[in-house]
Design a protein around this motif. Structure first.
Motif, PDB file in Angstrom:
ATOM      1  N   TRP A 289       0.825  -1.214   0.000  1.00 43.80           N
ATOM      2  CA  TRP A 289       0.000   0.000   0.000  1.00 43.80           C
ATOM      3  C   TRP A 289       0.857   1.261   0.000  1.00 43.80           C
ATOM      4  O   TRP A 289       0.449   2.297  -0.537  1.00 43.80           O
ATOM      5  N   PHE A 293       1.434   5.225  -3.282  1.00 39.05           N
ATOM      6  CA  PHE A 293       1.674   6.673  -3.305  1.00 39.05           C
ATOM      7  C   PHE A 293       3.143   7.009  -3.052  1.00 39.05           C
ATOM      8  O   PHE A 293       3.475   8.114  -2.629  1.00 39.05           O
ATOM      9  N   LEU A 297       4.976  10.623  -2.423  1.00 34.53           N
ATOM     10  CA  LEU A 297       5.725  10.790  -1.179  1.00 34.53           C
ATOM     11  C   LEU A 297       7.150  11.242  -1.468  1.00 34.53           C
ATOM     12  O   LEU A 297       7.680  12.141  -0.798  1.00 34.53           O
ATOM     13  N   TYR A 340      -0.445  11.717   1.417  1.00 36.30           N
ATOM     14  CA  TYR A 340      -1.457  10.762   0.953  1.00 36.30           C
ATOM     15  C   TYR A 340      -2.730  11.495   0.532  1.00 36.30           C
ATOM     16  O   TYR A 340      -3.353  11.136  -0.481  1.00 36.30           O
ATOM     17  N   TYR A 343      -2.022  12.967  -2.796  1.00 36.04           N
ATOM     18  CA  TYR A 343      -2.031  11.861  -3.764  1.00 36.04           C
ATOM     19  C   TYR A 343      -3.451  11.459  -4.143  1.00 36.04           C
ATOM     20  O   TYR A 343      -3.757  11.232  -5.324  1.00 36.04           O
ATOM     21  N   TYR A 344      -4.318  11.384  -3.144  1.00 34.11           N
ATOM     22  CA  TYR A 344      -5.685  10.893  -3.360  1.00 34.11           C
ATOM     23  C   TYR A 344      -6.439  11.770  -4.353  1.00 34.11           C
ATOM     24  O   TYR A 344      -7.243  11.258  -5.144  1.00 34.11           O
ATOM     25  N   ARG A 348      -3.678   9.657  -7.862  1.00 37.07           N
ATOM     26  CA  ARG A 348      -4.608   8.519  -7.939  1.00 37.07           C
ATOM     27  C   ARG A 348      -5.576   8.683  -9.104  1.00 37.07           C
ATOM     28  O   ARG A 348      -5.856   7.719  -9.838  1.00 37.07           O
TER      29      ARG A 348
END
Length: 357
Positions: A289, A293, A297, A340, A343-344, A348
């Motif tokens: 997981w 990302f 990161l 994160y 990223y989301y 993503r």
């Protein structure tokens, strides 16, 4: 191969975390020679323990070499089969996928970098970070030209410039491979030797030798796809770790250092793929997981760290970095969910679009 890819995602995620911790310890606390060595009275026993623990994360450059080898393996894996014909290669589709993979997060990193530098200017009055912004620098970084000066303060972009050079070279290398298999290897050796003899190619620079490290991953993918028996011997490359500590760490030796560590990485990756039921491989699978990302990161953490650094110095009555490492620990724990979240809502979405191509 799907389970093995989970292992590699875990390794990529772990490498990104390692780089984050490496940069945090360098950025947010006093260095050893100005801190614990000179002012031991500033440290409780647990602070000293943390200093020695975080010293394990001093090999950030080596973590980037892991990214290069992984990238070469994963990019070439699809095209490495013995039955694959170059006539099947679709250049437009390949470039489109690479652009979608790289540029959304890169653009976000530009925005984050500018915002953090602007906030620092507003709070501390330090105008130096904003002096790094110019149209010329922006264009060089937008087109990811190796060895070009940074736009702003986002240092990790240097390796992305190398990656982009590898991506642009790959179609040519793949074509050469299908004409005469030895040609890509000879070309990489020629570039490596040219760099060693101080023949620097404009706008390529050190990428002339790091492409050899990237090709180690591509060679491993070819062996994996075409000769399972030979693949079993690749883990032997791990013995290069015996030579690595004895290579003097000076600028002129970095090609040898990076190549040696690239060979070690190649052997290690082959080992965990081969032993995908081992305890280590299963542990890396659980960390897959993080790999989702890891790119965000890696690319977004540094400007945030510099913002934290500027704030720490500005609000410290002595105008210096803290001696303890609790600030480092807290910053790491804060950056992971922040990145994160970014990223989301950025990478993503781009990745989901890429999957539909």
């Amino acid at each position: 191969m799907k389970d093995n890819l989970r292992v590699l995602d875990g390794l990529r995620g772990l490498s990104a975390i390692y780089v984050l911790i490496h940069h945090a310890r360098l950025t947010l606390t006093q260095p050893y020679f100005n801190g614990l060595s000179k002012h031991p009275e500033q440290y409780q026993w647990y602070d000293k323990l943390m200093v020695y623990f975080f010293s394990l994360f001093k090999f950030g450059h080596e973590a980037v070499i892991i990214f290069f080898v992984l990238s070469g393996f994963l990019i070439h894996f699809r095209y490495a089969g013995a039955q694959y014909s170059f006539s099947e290669f679709k250049l437009n589709q390949y470039l489109k996928k690479r652009i979608i993979r790289i540029y959304p997060t890169l653009i976000v990193s530009f925005i984050i970098c500018f915002l953090t530098d602007y906030i620092l200017r507003a709070i501390t009055g330090d105008s130096y970070p904003l002096s790094q912004y110019s149209l010329g620098r922006f264009l060089f970084n937008l087109f990811l030209i190796p060895e070009s000066p940074l736009w702003g303060s986002n240092y990790p972009v240097w390796s992305l410039k190398h990656e982009w050079f590898f991506y642009l070279m790959y179609p040519l290398l793949l074509w050469c491979y299908h004409q005469q298999r030895i040609v890509p290897l000879l070309l990489s050796i020629a570039l490596f030797v040219a760099y060693l003899f101080d023949y620097k190619i404009d706008y390529i620079g050190a990428a002339a030798y790091t492409i050899s490290i990237w090709l180690l991953g591509a060679i491993m993918a070819t062996v994996y796809q075409q000769n399972a028996r030979l693949f079993n011997y690749i883990p032997i490359l791990i013995v290069c770790c015996l030579a690595y500590p004895f290579i003097v760490r000076i600028n002129s030796n970095y090609p040898w250092l990076d190549l040696c560590f690239g060979l070690i990485t190649t052997g290690f990756i082959a080992l965990i793929i081969k032993k995908n039921n081992s305890l280590l491989a299963r542990a890396l699978s659980y960390l897959a997981w993080l790999g989702t990302f890891s790119y965000s990161l890696y690319l977004l953490h540094f400007p945030i760290l510099l913002l934290f650094k500027g704030l720490a110095i500005h609000y410290n009555k002595n105008r210096e970095l803290p001696y303890h490492l609790w600030y480092v620990t807290g910053s790491i724990m804060a950056i992971i969910p922040i990145v994160y979240l970014i990223y989301y809502y950025s990478e993503r979405i781009a990745l989901n679009y890429k999957k539909r191509i």
